[in-house]
Motif scaffolding. Structure first.
Motif, PDB file in Angstrom:
ATOM      1  N   GLN A 104       0.822  -1.214   0.000  1.00 39.73           N
ATOM      2  CA  GLN A 104       0.000   0.000   0.000  1.00 39.73           C
ATOM      3  C   GLN A 104       0.856   1.265   0.000  1.00 39.73           C
ATOM      4  O   GLN A 104       0.332   2.372   0.017  1.00 39.73           O
ATOM      5  CB  GLN A 104      -0.927   0.017   1.225  1.00 39.73           C
TER       6      GLN A 104
ATOM      7  N   SER B 290      -7.120   4.397   9.934  1.00 45.79           N
ATOM      8  CA  SER B 290      -7.544   4.128   8.550  1.00 45.79           C
ATOM      9  C   SER B 290      -6.767   2.965   7.943  1.00 45.79           C
ATOM     10  O   SER B 290      -7.322   2.183   7.175  1.00 45.79           O
ATOM     11  CB  SER B 290      -7.403   5.381   7.684  1.00 45.79           C
ATOM     12  N   ARG B 291      -5.488   2.818   8.266  1.00 47.50           N
ATOM     13  CA  ARG B 291      -4.690   1.693   7.742  1.00 47.50           C
ATOM     14  C   ARG B 291      -5.199   0.379   8.328  1.00 47.50           C
ATOM     15  O   ARG B 291      -5.301  -0.628   7.632  1.00 47.50           O
ATOM     16  CB  ARG B 291      -3.201   1.873   8.064  1.00 47.50           C
TER      17      ARG B 291
ATOM     18  N   GLU C 245      -8.304  -0.491   6.483  1.00 49.28           N
ATOM     19  CA  GLU C 245      -7.965  -1.024   5.152  1.00 49.28           C
ATOM     20  C   GLU C 245      -7.580  -2.496   5.255  1.00 49.28           C
ATOM     21  O   GLU C 245      -8.027  -3.320   4.459  1.00 49.28           O
ATOM     22  CB  GLU C 245      -6.767  -0.270   4.555  1.00 49.28           C
TER      23      GLU C 245
END
Length: 123
Positions: free
Chosen positions: A54, A81-82, A85
């Motif tokens: 990513q 947010s990671r 994901e």
């Protein structure tokens, strides 16, 4: 004093390697932390490779930044947010809830985080 997802004083995530946006070992956050580095996660090789794909290489040491590179089993403060994901990609790492900042609950429900709670024998 910072609080964890249970509303209790936040515990240290890792002091070896030293993690956190403020590099104080805790997943503290503030207005300067645009990435919201609040999730204390236990690294897995699968997650580290995902993150690298990513564009966030957490494996390679960066001596200039005093970053040793991470390996499976290390704890690290991830961006909320990671982690999300990785969750959607099926590679979310376990989470140390006592060391995960309460701000994480603005992004992720406690019910989901609990499913990924790191057990003592896993960390």
């Amino acid at each position: 004093m910072a609080k964890n997802v249970f509303g209790e004083p936040i515990m240290v995530c890792s002091s070896n390697p030293v993690t956190g946006f403020y590099r104080n070992g805790c997943c503290d956050t503030g207005y300067e932390d645009q990435g919201t580095h609040t999730v204390c996660a236990v690294m897995t090789q699968e997650f580290l490779e995902f993150s690298q794909r990513q564009g966030n290489d957490l494996i390679t040491p960066r001596p200039t930044w005093d970053f040793p590179g991470l390996k499976s089993g290390d704890r690290w403060c991830l961006c909320a947010s990671r982690w999300m994901e990785a969750y959607h990609a099926g590679v979310a790492p376990f989470v140390v809830l006592e060391a995960t900042h309460e701000k994480t609950l603005e992004y992720l429900p406690l019910e989901e985080l609990v499913k990924f709670a790191a057990k003592k024998e896993r960390t």
